[in-house]
Design a protein around this motif. Structure first.
Motif, PDB file in Angstrom:
ATOM      1  N   ARG A   1      53.699  27.882  21.680  1.00  0.00           N
ATOM      2  CA  ARG A   1      53.895  28.506  20.378  1.00  0.00           C
ATOM      3  C   ARG A   1      54.133  29.996  20.590  1.00  0.00           C
ATOM      4  O   ARG A   1      53.766  30.550  21.622  1.00  0.00           O
ATOM      5  CB  ARG A   1      52.671  28.288  19.489  1.00  0.00           C
ATOM      6  CG  ARG A   1      52.412  26.809  19.150  1.00  0.00           C
ATOM      7  CD  ARG A   1      51.150  26.648  18.345  1.00  0.00           C
ATOM      8  NE  ARG A   1      49.968  27.046  19.128  1.00  0.00           N
ATOM      9  CZ  ARG A   1      48.722  26.990  18.672  1.00  0.00           C
ATOM     10  NH1 ARG A   1      48.488  26.572  17.434  1.00  0.00           N
ATOM     11  NH2 ARG A   1      47.720  27.365  19.438  1.00  0.00           N
ATOM     12  N   ASP A   2      54.743  30.655  19.607  1.00  0.00           N
ATOM     13  CA  ASP A   2      55.012  32.086  19.737  1.00  0.00           C
ATOM     14  C   ASP A   2      53.736  32.836  20.089  1.00  0.00           C
ATOM     15  O   ASP A   2      52.678  32.625  19.472  1.00  0.00           O
ATOM     16  CB  ASP A   2      55.598  32.638  18.436  1.00  0.00           C
ATOM     17  CG  ASP A   2      57.072  32.302  18.270  1.00  0.00           C
ATOM     18  OD1 ASP A   2      57.674  31.828  19.243  1.00  0.00           O
ATOM     19  OD2 ASP A   2      57.610  32.507  17.171  1.00  0.00           O
ATOM     20  N   GLY A   3      53.842  33.679  21.092  1.00  0.00           N
ATOM     21  CA  GLY A   3      52.697  34.463  21.543  1.00  0.00           C
ATOM     22  C   GLY A   3      51.951  33.845  22.704  1.00  0.00           C
ATOM     23  O   GLY A   3      51.176  34.539  23.373  1.00  0.00           O
ATOM     24  N   ASP A   4      52.173  32.548  22.959  1.00  0.00           N
ATOM     25  CA  ASP A   4      51.531  31.911  24.116  1.00  0.00           C
ATOM     26  C   ASP A   4      52.092  32.503  25.402  1.00  0.00           C
ATOM     27  O   ASP A   4      53.257  32.893  25.471  1.00  0.00           O
ATOM     28  CB  ASP A   4      51.769  30.399  24.103  1.00  0.00           C
ATOM     29  CG  ASP A   4      50.945  29.676  23.057  1.00  0.00           C
ATOM     30  OD1 ASP A   4      50.056  30.312  22.457  1.00  0.00           O
ATOM     31  OD2 ASP A   4      51.198  28.473  22.841  1.00  0.00           O
ATOM     32  N   THR A   5      51.245  32.537  26.434  1.00  0.00           N
ATOM     33  CA  THR A   5      51.653  33.123  27.706  1.00  0.00           C
ATOM     34  C   THR A   5      51.482  32.132  28.850  1.00  0.00           C
ATOM     35  O   THR A   5      50.716  31.175  28.752  1.00  0.00           O
ATOM     36  CB  THR A   5      50.833  34.390  28.027  1.00  0.00           C
ATOM     37  OG1 THR A   5      49.454  34.030  28.203  1.00  0.00           O
ATOM     38  CG2 THR A   5      50.958  35.422  26.919  1.00  0.00           C
ATOM     39  N   VAL A   6      52.201  32.401  29.931  1.00  0.00           N
ATOM     40  CA  VAL A   6      52.061  31.626  31.162  1.00  0.00           C
ATOM     41  C   VAL A   6      52.401  32.554  32.322  1.00  0.00           C
ATOM     42  O   VAL A   6      53.323  33.374  32.221  1.00  0.00           O
ATOM     43  CB  VAL A   6      52.969  30.377  31.169  1.00  0.00           C
ATOM     44  CG1 VAL A   6      54.439  30.750  31.070  1.00  0.00           C
ATOM     45  CG2 VAL A   6      52.707  29.519  32.404  1.00  0.00           C
TER      46      VAL A   6
END
Length: 200
Positions: free
Chosen positions: A96-101
C-alpha cells in the motif's frame, strides 16, 4: 548536443518494442543449463566497483533509483522503480502507499556481469515494471569466449538471463541491447539472479 538528446529520446521511445522483439526466440519457457551459456566477462582493465553490495529502502508511491559505479565514476548498473512498481512482498501481501521494503543488489561474481537481487520473490506490477540497465562497455570484447576478438563477437546474441536459485537452469528474459550506449536493458517483474549471457 541536440542530436545526442534526440538520439537518446528515440532509444527511450523504442525500448518497449525492442524488449518485445528481443525475447528468446525459442520461447520464455525454455530453461538452459549454465554450462550451455557463455557469460559475459569483465575486461582485463576493468576498474573496481565502488561497491559490490548495496541496499536502499524503496517506498510504495515514490520513484527510486540506485546505481553501482566503477571507482573512476563510470556507470556499471542502474536500477529504477516507478512510484507504482512495488506490487507484492515475497509472502504475497500487497503493498500500500507508504509501505517500504529494503532492496539489496549484490555482485555475485566480480569477473562477470552477474547480480543477485533481494528479497527473492518480490514482485513488481507488470504495468509498471522495474527497469535494469547495465553498461557492458567494460566487458571483455571476446563476447563469445572462443579466444578471438573478431566478427563473430559482433554477431554474438547476448542479453539478460534469470536464475531462480543457485544451481538451477537459466531462463532468457526480454531485453534490449542499445549498441550506441553499450547498454543492455530489461524490465523486471520480480527478483532473482540476473546475468548477461548468450547461447554457446
Amino acid at each position: 548536443m541536440l542530436s545526442n538528446r534526440l538520439a537518446r529520446l528515440a532509444v527511450l521511445l523504442a525500448l518497449p518494442a525492442a524488449l518485445a522483439a528481443c525475447e528468446n526466440p525459442s520461447g520464455d519457457d525454455d530453461f538452459v543449463p549454465g554450462e550451455d551459456l557463455v557469460f559475459l566477462r569483465t575486461g582485463p582493465d576493468t576498474p573496481h566497483l565502488e561497491t559490490y553490495d548495496t541496499s536502499f529502502v524503496a517506498v510504495k508511491g515514490e520513484d527510486a533509483e540506485v546505481r553501482i559505479d566503477y571507482v573512476n565514476g563510470e556507470e556499471c548498473l542502474r536500477f529504477r522503480l516507478d512510484d507504482d512498481s512495488l506490487l507484492r512482498r515475497p509472502n504475497g501481501t500487497a503493498f500500500r502507499d507508504g509501505d517500504t521494503v529494503t532492496i539489496r543488489i549484490r555482485v555475485v561474481d566480480t569477473g562477470y556481469f552477474n547480480f543477485e537481487f533481494q528479497p527473492a520473490g518480490l514482485r513488481f506490477d507488470p504495468d509498471e515494471p522495474a527497469e535494469l540497465r547495465v553498461d557492458y562497455g567494460r566487458a571483455n570484447p571476446d563476447y563469445n569466449g572462443d579466444g578471438e576478438v573478431d566478427g563473430d563477437d559482433d554477431d554474438f546474441d547476448f542479453g539478460w538471463w534469470r536464475q531462480e536459485q543457485p544451481g538451477q537452469p537459466w531462463q532468457r528474459i526480454g531485453s534490449a541491447r542499445v549498441h550506441d550506449l553499450t547498454e543492455v536493458r530489461a524490465e523486471l517483474e520480480g527478483f532473482t539472479r540476473y546475468a548477461l549471457a548468450g547461447g554457446n
